[in-house]
Design a protein around this motif. Structure first.
Motif, PDB file in Angstrom:
ATOM      1  N   GLU A  84       0.819  -1.206   0.000  1.00 46.55           N
ATOM      2  CA  GLU A  84       0.000   0.000   0.000  1.00 46.55           C
ATOM      3  C   GLU A  84       0.856   1.261   0.000  1.00 46.55           C
ATOM      4  O   GLU A  84       1.967   1.275   0.509  1.00 46.55           O
ATOM      5  N   VAL A  85       0.311   2.324  -0.561  1.00 43.21           N
ATOM      6  CA  VAL A  85       0.979   3.621  -0.571  1.00 43.21           C
ATOM      7  C   VAL A  85       0.370   4.461   0.549  1.00 43.21           C
ATOM      8  O   VAL A  85      -0.848   4.599   0.649  1.00 43.21           O
ATOM      9  N   SER A  86       1.233   5.005   1.418  1.00 42.74           N
ATOM     10  CA  SER A  86       0.752   5.864   2.501  1.00 42.74           C
ATOM     11  C   SER A  86       0.630   7.288   1.984  1.00 42.74           C
ATOM     12  O   SER A  86       1.414   7.737   1.163  1.00 42.74           O
ATOM     13  N   ARG A  87      -0.353   7.990   2.498  1.00 36.34           N
ATOM     14  CA  ARG A  87      -0.547   9.385   2.131  1.00 36.34           C
ATOM     15  C   ARG A  87      -0.478  10.224   3.392  1.00 36.34           C
ATOM     16  O   ARG A  87      -1.131   9.924   4.383  1.00 36.34           O
ATOM     17  N   PHE A  88       0.298  11.280   3.331  1.00 36.53           N
ATOM     18  CA  PHE A  88       0.451  12.183   4.466  1.00 36.53           C
ATOM     19  C   PHE A  88      -0.171  13.523   4.103  1.00 36.53           C
ATOM     20  O   PHE A  88       0.046  14.048   3.016  1.00 36.53           O
ATOM     21  N   ARG A  89      -0.933  14.084   5.041  1.00 37.30           N
ATOM     22  CA  ARG A  89      -1.528  15.404   4.830  1.00 37.30           C
ATOM     23  C   ARG A  89      -1.352  16.219   6.109  1.00 37.30           C
ATOM     24  O   ARG A  89      -1.754  15.793   7.186  1.00 37.30           O
TER      25      ARG A  89
ATOM     26  N   THR B  72      -4.491  16.877   8.229  1.00 35.58           N
ATOM     27  CA  THR B  72      -4.868  15.878   9.230  1.00 35.58           C
ATOM     28  C   THR B  72      -4.098  16.103  10.531  1.00 35.58           C
ATOM     29  O   THR B  72      -4.670  16.003  11.626  1.00 35.58           O
TER      30      THR B  72
END
Length: 116
Positions: free
Chosen positions: A102-107, A110
């Motif tokens: 899976e590809v993690s997404r950082f924002r 959040t």
């Protein structure tokens, strides 16, 4: 140090180790693997921690050793430092091996919701 999954004393001459990543026989090869495993891991991941989870005797001359190796990936170290700087914020570590593909997404948005 304690917790690393390789014994350093009292190892039988005819020790055999079978793991997902290798198989060795004999005390010399076992000790060499233990030393190189730790050195290579700490060279690649200096903050790695190894926790011994359990040791179970399966047969008179057979044991099962379960351990966990954990670390903070380099891209997340800044975020961990940020979390550590807030006294009421607890950094939670999670096991990602079951999500390897899976590809993690950082924002930052959040993070902002958590902090403000």
């Amino acid at each position: 140090g304690g917790g690393w999954p390789f014994l350093t004393e009292g190892v039988a001459e005819d020790v055999a180790l079978t793991a997902d990543f290798t198989q060795v026989r004999g005390v010399g090869d076992y000790q060499a693997l233990g030393a190189s495993w730790r050195d290579l891991l700490l060279e690649d991941v200096p903050d790695a921690q190894c926790t011994l989870l359990s040791v179970s005797q399966l047969a008179p001359e057979e044991v099962l050793v379960r351990y966990n190796v954990s670390w903070v990936p380099p891209p997340a170290r800044g975020l961990k430092s940020l979390g550590d700087s807030f006294p009421n914020l607890r950094v939670e570590y999670v096991d990602l091996l079951d999500r390897v593909g899976e590809v993690s997404r950082f924002r930052w948005r959040t993070v902002g919701r958590v902090l403000w």
